[in-house]
Design a protein around this motif. Structure first.
Motif: not given
Ligand code: ADP
Ligand SMILES: Nc1nc2c(ncn2[C@H]2C[C@H](O)[C@@H](COP(=O)(O)O)O2)c(=O)[nH]1
Length: 207
Positions: A144-147, A152-154, A159-160
């Motif tokens: 998906r283009a917008f992704e 990566p920090a977000y 994940i946490e």
């Protein structure tokens, strides 16, 4: 759990929620409820400027999911018919706590509780955990283009946040069965025997 199971598949972006929910729906012949992504008018703008667009985006997701779950309740849950969803409503709060700040976060929390406290909640959650590299790989594979703009920090924070949120849900709602799936190691797409193990687990829980 004897009747009308309501199963949710959860996990951070790209973990494989929609994939697993769709596979289980087909295998167990249970209707699926999928979240709306492509029609979302704010996602592209959100990833370009999170602070500017987060309130609009979180409210859009909340209202959409509220409506979907209201309909799902009438059609399935209230009639004790099984249904599987590729999200849990709690997902809204997990994201919003991360993306909103100050007065908007406070207002959102209030609206979230008003809208969702009396909604039916899943009795089984399949929680797919996966590490950052796996998520980044799958997000890029999905294409998906917008992704492409996802920081990566977000993603690492999410994940946490997911781990914290699932632990908190387990404490608050001990009757909800949470099944953790290690999405970095268990590959239910490429390995049919690994998918079969998940199917057997779900069948046992809902029988
Ligand atoms: N176990 C897996 N192994 C390999 N690829 C996967 C696996 N699960 C999902 N994918 C792929 O990763 C991408 C993201 O999966 P998706 O189900 O859309 O994730 P989510 O709904 O959690 O965001 C898709 O391209 C999908 O085909
Ligand atoms: N800020 C938020 N973003 C959300 C929310 N729900 C989904 N999303 C984003 C994440 C992905 O880019 C896309 C699809 O989500 P998947 O988890 O299905 O990959 O939408 C949310 O509530 N808030």
């Amino acid at each position: 759990m004897k009747r009308g199971p309501f199963i949710a598949v959860e996990g951070p972006i790209g973990a494989g929620k929609t994939t697993l929910a769709s596979m289980l729906s087909a295998e167990l012949n249970i209707p699926i409820l999928k979240e709306i992504v492509e029609e979302n008018p704010f996602l592209d703008k959100f990833y370009q400027n999170i602070d500017e667009w987060s309130f609009q985006l979180e409210m859009f997701f909340l209202c959409n999911r509220y409506k979907q779950l209201e309909d799902t309740d009438l059609q399935y849950i209230a009639q004790d018919k099984p249904v599987i969803s590729d999200y849990h409503i709690y997902k809204n709060l997990i994201f919003a706590e991360r993306t909103l700040k100050g007065i908007k976060r406070e207002k959102y929390r209030q609206i979230y509780h008003i809208l969702t406290d009396d909604l039916p909640k899943p009795n089984v959650i399949l929680y797919i955990r996966a590490d950052l590299d796996t998520l980044l790989y799958r997000i890029s594979k999905r294409g998906r283009a917008f992704e492409e703009q996802i920081d990566p920090a977000y993603l690492q924070q999410l994940i946490e946040d997911y781990d914290t949120a699932m632990a908190s849900l387990a404490e608050r709602e001990p009757a909800t069965v949470i099944v953790p799936i290690n999405g970095s190691e268990v590959d239910f797409v490429e390995h049919p025997e690994q998918f079969a193990r998940i199917v057997a687990q779900v069948k046992e829980l809902i029988s």
